[in-house]
Motif scaffolding. Sequence first.
Motif, short mmCIF file in Angstrom:
data_model
loop_
_atom_site.label_atom_id
_atom_site.label_comp_id
_atom_site.label_asym_id
_atom_site.label_seq_id
_atom_site.Cartn_x
_atom_site.Cartn_y
_atom_site.Cartn_z
N VAL A 31 0.84 -1.20 0.00
CA VAL A 31 0.00 0.00 0.00
C VAL A 31 0.87 1.26 0.00
CG1 VAL A 31 -1.64 1.33 1.42
CG2 VAL A 31 -2.02 -1.12 1.02
N TYR A 34 3.97 3.18 -3.55
CA TYR A 34 4.07 4.35 -4.43
C TYR A 34 3.68 5.64 -3.71
CZ TYR A 34 4.34 0.84 -8.09
OH TYR A 34 4.72 -0.22 -8.87
N GLN A 35 3.65 5.60 -2.40
CA GLN A 35 3.25 6.78 -1.65
C GLN A 35 4.46 7.39 -0.95
OE1 GLN A 35 -0.74 7.05 -0.92
NE2 GLN A 35 -0.97 4.94 -0.27
N TRP A 103 -8.70 -4.95 -3.71
CA TRP A 103 -8.28 -4.33 -4.97
C TRP A 103 -8.95 -5.00 -6.17
CZ3 TRP A 103 -2.16 -3.76 -4.47
CH2 TRP A 103 -1.88 -2.78 -3.51
N GLY A 104 -9.10 -4.25 -7.23
CA GLY A 104 -9.55 -4.80 -8.51
C GLY A 104 -11.04 -5.03 -8.62
N TYR A 107 -13.68 -0.53 -6.31
CA TYR A 107 -14.04 0.27 -5.12
C TYR A 107 -13.36 1.65 -5.11
CZ TYR A 107 -16.13 -3.97 -3.16
OH TYR A 107 -16.90 -5.10 -2.94
N ASP A 131 -1.78 13.64 -8.14
CA ASP A 131 -0.47 13.26 -8.65
C ASP A 131 -0.22 11.79 -8.35
OD1 ASP A 131 0.52 13.12 -6.12
OD2 ASP A 131 2.01 14.69 -6.35
N ARG A 141 -5.00 3.98 -13.79
CA ARG A 141 -6.24 3.46 -14.38
C ARG A 141 -7.46 4.08 -13.67
NH1 ARG A 141 -8.94 2.79 -18.03
NH2 ARG A 141 -10.47 1.14 -18.10
N LYS A 145 -10.32 6.21 -15.48
CA LYS A 145 -11.73 5.82 -15.42
C LYS A 145 -12.60 6.97 -14.92
CE LYS A 145 -11.19 1.80 -13.16
NZ LYS A 145 -11.65 0.57 -12.48
C1 LIG Z 1 -4.67 2.50 -6.49
C2 LIG Z 1 -5.72 1.71 -5.71
C3 LIG Z 1 -6.41 2.64 -4.74
C4 LIG Z 1 -6.74 1.13 -6.70
O1 LIG Z 1 -7.77 0.51 -5.93
P1 LIG Z 1 -8.81 -0.50 -6.60
O2 LIG Z 1 -10.01 -0.56 -5.70
O3 LIG Z 1 -8.14 -1.77 -6.94
O4 LIG Z 1 -9.17 0.30 -7.95
P2 LIG Z 1 -10.29 -0.08 -9.03
O5 LIG Z 1 -10.67 -1.53 -8.87
O6 LIG Z 1 -11.36 0.95 -8.95
O7 LIG Z 1 -9.52 0.13 -10.41
C5 LIG Z 1 -8.24 -0.41 -10.58
C6 LIG Z 1 -7.95 -0.52 -12.06
O8 LIG Z 1 -6.55 -0.69 -12.24
C7 LIG Z 1 -6.32 -1.88 -12.97
N1 LIG Z 1 -5.05 -2.42 -12.51
C8 LIG Z 1 -4.76 -2.93 -11.29
N2 LIG Z 1 -3.46 -3.29 -11.25
C9 LIG Z 1 -2.93 -2.98 -12.45
C10 LIG Z 1 -1.65 -3.11 -13.02
N3 LIG Z 1 -0.62 -3.61 -12.31
N4 LIG Z 1 -1.47 -2.69 -14.30
C11 LIG Z 1 -2.48 -2.16 -15.01
N5 LIG Z 1 -3.75 -2.00 -14.51
C12 LIG Z 1 -3.94 -2.41 -13.25
C13 LIG Z 1 -7.52 -2.77 -12.66
O9 LIG Z 1 -7.68 -3.78 -13.64
C14 LIG Z 1 -8.63 -1.72 -12.71
O10 LIG Z 1 -8.93 -1.33 -14.03
P3 LIG Z 1 -10.21 -1.92 -14.85
O11 LIG Z 1 -11.43 -1.55 -14.06
O12 LIG Z 1 -10.13 -1.25 -16.16
O13 LIG Z 1 -10.01 -3.40 -14.92
C15 LIG Z 1 -5.07 0.53 -4.93
O14 LIG Z 1 -4.26 -0.19 -5.82
C16 LIG Z 1 -4.27 0.99 -3.75
O15 LIG Z 1 -4.80 1.20 -2.65
N6 LIG Z 1 -2.94 1.16 -3.94
C17 LIG Z 1 -2.09 1.60 -2.86
C18 LIG Z 1 -2.31 3.06 -2.52
C19 LIG Z 1 -2.06 3.97 -3.72
O16 LIG Z 1 -1.12 3.73 -4.48
N7 LIG Z 1 -2.90 4.98 -3.84
C20 LIG Z 1 -2.81 5.93 -4.94
C21 LIG Z 1 -1.73 6.93 -4.71
S1 LIG Z 1 -1.59 8.00 -6.14
#
Ligand SMILES: CC(C)(COP(=O)(O)OP(=O)(O)OC[C@H]1O[C@@H](n2cnc3c(N)ncnc32)[C@H](O)[C@@H]1OP(=O)(O)O)[C@@H](O)C(=O)NCCC(=O)NCCS
Length: 178
Positions: A31, A34-35, A103-104, A107, A131, A141, A145
């Motif tokens: 988590v 990338y923060q 994730w995915g 949400y 950012d 992504r 979206k």
């Molecule tokens: C970024 C984050 C919030 C996304 O949460 P999530 O609930 O999985 O997001 P969603 O399901 O709404 O959408 C994720 C999209 O990314 C896509 N995805 C996930 N991992 C991926 C990867 N490695 N490469 C390409 N696409 C990816 C998913 O397929 C989905 O796209 P789709 O709906 O077209 O299939 C989650 O990964 C997270 O908490 N990451 C750690 C914290 C973070 O980095 N926050 C953002 C700081 S800028």
Amino acid sequence: MVRLMTERLLLRELALDDWSALHEVESRPEVARYQSFEPRTVAESRAYVAQSYNGAKQDPRETYDLAVILTSDDRLIGRCGLGITDPGQIEAMLWYTMHPSYWGRGYATEAARAIVDFGFRELRLHRIWADCDPANDASIRVLEKLGMRREGHLRENAWIKGAWVDSLIYAILDQEWS
Ligand SMILES: CC(C)(COP(=O)(O)OP(=O)(O)OC[C@H]1O[C@@H](n2cnc3c(N)ncnc32)[C@H](O)[C@@H]1OP(=O)(O)O)[C@@H](O)C(=O)NCCC(=O)NCCS
């Protein structure tokens, strides 16, 4: 008190005792990857929630850091927020973080869509931006979206965890949202 309902989620104000559920999310290396912060310690999670809780009482308010609750389980699965970034209160930065077990499933997009809508309709913001690390494909992504536009790629604008990192800047304007 902000309370936003979506199809599957409730976004509500953080309570002080949310720290342990949020710690389950933000103590994880994947988590924090990338923060700007390292996986949080218990003390850091407690301090973070206290800071957000107090931020909600500011007047004028600058931070809307909301708990994301999965309604079907009444479970905190992450947080999502807006931070006002200008004195005129017309521009805000968006963020979101979810528990990896969830994730995915769309949400983050669902939560972010609700808070962006709140930002434009209720806060009357003009521009919402985010950012993102160029390697954070899932976050990119989510921003796409939401219909946010990639405005720029900043080269090595931040020193994070012992290295220079780039940032992608995404944004959307009120007229584009409506
Ligand atoms: C970024 C984050 C919030 C996304 O949460 P999530 O609930 O999985 O997001 P969603 O399901 O709404 O959408 C994720 C999209 O990314 C896509 N995805 C996930 N991992 C991926 C990867 N490695 N490469 C390409 N696409 C990816 C998913 O397929 C989905 O796209 P789709 O709906 O077209 O299939 C989650 O990964 C997270 O908490 N990451 C750690 C914290 C973070 O980095 N926050 C953002 C700081 S800028």
